[in-house]
Every structure is written in C-alpha cells, then in structure tokens.
Motif scaffolding. Structure first.
Motif, PDB file in Angstrom:
ATOM      1  N   LEU A 190      35.533  44.889  54.965  1.00 13.00           N
ATOM      2  CA  LEU A 190      36.127  43.575  55.141  1.00 13.00           C
ATOM      3  C   LEU A 190      37.379  43.432  54.274  1.00 13.00           C
ATOM      4  N   SER A 191      38.229  42.504  54.640  1.00 16.39           N
ATOM      5  CA  SER A 191      39.473  42.262  53.893  1.00 16.39           C
ATOM      6  C   SER A 191      39.278  41.093  52.933  1.00 16.39           C
ATOM      7  N   MET A 192      39.657  41.284  51.667  1.00 18.54           N
ATOM      8  CA  MET A 192      39.515  40.251  50.653  1.00 18.54           C
ATOM      9  C   MET A 192      40.881  39.898  50.075  1.00 18.54           C
ATOM     10  N   SER A 193      41.131  38.617  49.890  1.00 15.86           N
ATOM     11  CA  SER A 193      42.417  38.181  49.348  1.00 15.86           C
ATOM     12  C   SER A 193      42.577  38.651  47.907  1.00 15.86           C
ATOM     13  N   ARG A 194      43.805  38.765  47.475  1.00 21.76           N
ATOM     14  CA  ARG A 194      44.107  39.193  46.109  1.00 21.76           C
ATOM     15  C   ARG A 194      43.529  38.201  45.102  1.00 21.76           C
ATOM     16  N   GLN A 195      43.660  36.905  45.403  1.00 20.58           N
ATOM     17  CA  GLN A 195      43.150  35.875  44.503  1.00 20.58           C
ATOM     18  C   GLN A 195      41.634  35.977  44.343  1.00 20.58           C
ATOM     19  N   GLN A 196      40.928  36.190  45.465  1.00 19.47           N
ATOM     20  CA  GLN A 196      39.483  36.316  45.406  1.00 19.47           C
ATOM     21  C   GLN A 196      39.084  37.558  44.616  1.00 19.47           C
ATOM     22  N   GLN A 197      39.780  38.656  44.804  1.00 21.56           N
ATOM     23  CA  GLN A 197      39.500  39.873  44.044  1.00 21.56           C
ATOM     24  C   GLN A 197      39.624  39.618  42.546  1.00 21.56           C
ATOM     25  N   GLN A 198      40.674  38.939  42.139  1.00 22.65           N
ATOM     26  CA  GLN A 198      40.925  38.716  40.715  1.00 22.65           C
ATOM     27  C   GLN A 198      39.827  37.875  40.073  1.00 22.65           C
ATOM     28  N   VAL A 199      39.399  36.818  40.774  1.00 22.17           N
ATOM     29  CA  VAL A 199      38.327  35.968  40.244  1.00 22.17           C
ATOM     30  C   VAL A 199      37.038  36.766  40.087  1.00 22.17           C
ATOM     31  N   LEU A 200      36.662  37.494  41.126  1.00 21.92           N
ATOM     32  CA  LEU A 200      35.394  38.222  41.101  1.00 21.92           C
ATOM     33  C   LEU A 200      35.422  39.391  40.123  1.00 21.92           C
ATOM     34  N   MET A 201      36.563  40.032  39.984  1.00 24.12           N
ATOM     35  CA  MET A 201      36.684  41.107  38.993  1.00 24.12           C
ATOM     36  C   MET A 201      36.485  40.567  37.580  1.00 24.12           C
TER      37      MET A 201
END
Length: 318
Positions: A190-201
């Motif tokens: 699936l494709s994940m937004s950059r913003q969502q990646q940063q929060v979850l990381m």
C-alpha cells in the motif's frame, strides 16, 4: 464449517505449538481473534485498544465494556460506548481505496470479488477490540498528533480531531498501531503519505515493543503462518520505505500439525495460566502445572507476562 470449528476449538495454549490456517473472512476473523488472541485479555491491565477499558465477553465475538474500569464517559452514544467492536487499525476504507474493486462498488464489491481485500479485512494482525463509540468516532481517519482538543471520553486519553480527520490513540498503544500499520502497508504493498510515515516512525521509536505486543504477535503468527517483521525486528520502516509484499514476508517457524496434547503445550511454555481462575503455574515447583484443563490453558513465556495479563501465582507453588 468443519475447518472453522477446528480452528476456533483450539485453545490459547496451543498457539505456540500448533499451526492453524488464517481466517478466510472478517466474520471468521472476529471469532478466532476472540478465542485465540484476546480471550484472556478482557480483564488484563492492558484493556481494549483506545482507552484501556476492561470488558466481559458476550456472544460469539463481542463484549460489554466496563466503563468504570477506565473512567470512560460517553461523548455522544452511550449504547455504543458500552460494547466492544473490532477495530481495523488500518481501516478497510484505507486499504480498500487502493483496490480497483472499491472503485467498482465499494466494500461490498470488494468482499464479493477481491480475494486480496478479503485477506486484508480478515488479517488478525490488524484487528483489536475497542470501545465501540471511539471506534465509530475514529472512522477511517489516519493516526496523527491532535492538539487543542479537550478530553472527549472522560479519563480516556485518545483524542479525535473531527475537523482535521485525525485520531491520536493513547500513548500505551502508539507503538503497536505504528508497527501494525507498517506491516499492513508492507505486506499488501500500500502507499503511505510522507506525513503519515513520519508520525508513525516517531511513535515506533518512542514506544518500543512491549511484552504484551510480543506475545500478541506470537499468538497471531501461529495462526497466520507469518510474523510481523516490524515487531520481531526483522524489518525497520524508514522514510520512503518500499513495501515488499506478501511473497517476501518472513515466514514464522513451522508448527507441527494436529491438536497438541496437554504435555506438548506445557513443554513449550515456562508458565501455564488457567483462564478460568486467572492463576498461573510454573513448570518447576508448582504441582498444578500439568493439571490445568487443556481448554483453560494459556501459555506465557515469563511470570511477568502472566502478571501483566492479570494472572496471580498459584498458592501451592514452592
């Protein structure tokens, strides 16, 4: 139907030593999740996903929330607050919108025509019991940081920003929801937004894998036939991570087929709990270790894990 009955009939204690096939539908998944993963968690200190509330099981896969156990106050719909619902940590709307079937007719069309969607909808790693009202309020919102929102559910610290369409879960599960999201996006490409990646990381780093999350992962892996590599440490999500898909997913160690005996279940665990009495027994020094009825056995790796799940040590242990 015979196959489903066999899967559900297996006890929690069988999980470390017995392999069972993954559920084929969301309906099956909810029953199996109750029987095989969360049966002993209704009264544990961890509680349900969003508020840490305890609950009592009702029906095949539902539950009734003990609102006082977590200081919960209904925001709007008390009848929904009083029941548990199965939350898709990554919403069906999110993964469904990346499937052609959704464009052709929404969720119903996907269930009817898309085996991959059905697998995603029934993936046990992505399911967790939650307070129904919060589950409804979260809707299909992404996880993120919420500011400027007053407490909405009494002492429950989960926050929903309805205007920005963002949900921030309590700190205790931020790491778990991050690693579950990584798993879903990785396994199903699936494709994940950059913003969502940063929060979850950030949440993954701030909230390491807990003893319960590790045990949950092991229970689910025994049924699904593969691990969550973001919990085991086999993989790490980095910004711009390229999802590898199911074919590349590390597989769990093979489990012997067939229903294990009491002895085989006990041999694989240092601690055996009784789900009926919430008493645990050690392999050494506890006369009751080999006497727990197979249907009531719950396997733990350590005393700490048993205690975290709300169990107490048997009084006759030396």
């Amino acid at each position: 139907m015979k196959k489903l009955f066999y899967v559900v009939a297996l006890t929690l204690a069988a999980i470390p030593t017995a392999f069972a096939e993954p559920p084929a539908t969301f309906t099956e998944a909810k029953v199996i999740a109750k029987q095989k993963i969360y049966l002993d968690q209704a009264s544990s200190a961890m509680g349900e996903l969003y508020c840490g509330c305890k609950w009592t099981w009702a029906g095949k896969s539902g539950g009734r929330v003990d609102l006082k156990s977590c200081g919960y106050e209904a925001r709007k719909v008390k009848t929904r607050a009083e029941r548990t619902e199965w939350e898709h940590i990554v919403p069906a709307w999110t993964f469904g919108h990346q499937r052609q079937c959704w464009q052709n007719g929404g969720r119903e069309q996907c269930v009817d025509s898309d085996p991959t969607f059905r697998a995603m909808e029934a993936d046990l790693f992505n399911l967790y019991p939650s307070v129904g009202e919060v589950n409804g309020d979260r809707s299909n919102f992404n996880y993120g940081m919420v500011s400027g929102v007053a407490p909405q559910y009494g002492q429950c610290t989960t926050r929903i920003d309805f205007q920005q369409k963002v949900a921030e879960p309590r700190d205790e599960v931020k790491g778990l929801v991050a690693r579950t999201t990584f798993y879903m996006f990785d396994r199903y490409k699936l494709s994940m937004s950059r913003q969502q990646q940063q929060v979850l990381m950030a949440w993954d780093k701030q909230h390491p894998v807990s003893a319960w999350e590790k045990q949950r992962e092991q229970r689910i892996a025994a049924i699904m036939g593969h691990d969550n590599p973001f919990v085991t440490g086999a993989r790490k999500w980095t910004l711009g991570y390229a999802p590898q898909g199911a074919d590349a997913a590390p597989m769990a160690a093979a489990r012997p087929a067939g229903k294990p005996t009491l002895a085989s279940a006990a041999e694989g665990s240092a601690v055996i709990g009784n789900s009926n009495s919430h008493v645990y027994h050690l392999a050494s020094g506890c006369p009751g270790y080999g006497q727990v009825s197979q249907k009531n056995q719950v396997a733990f790796g350590t005393e700490a894990q048993a205690q975290a799940a709300g169990y107490r040590k048997a009084g006759n242990c030396k």
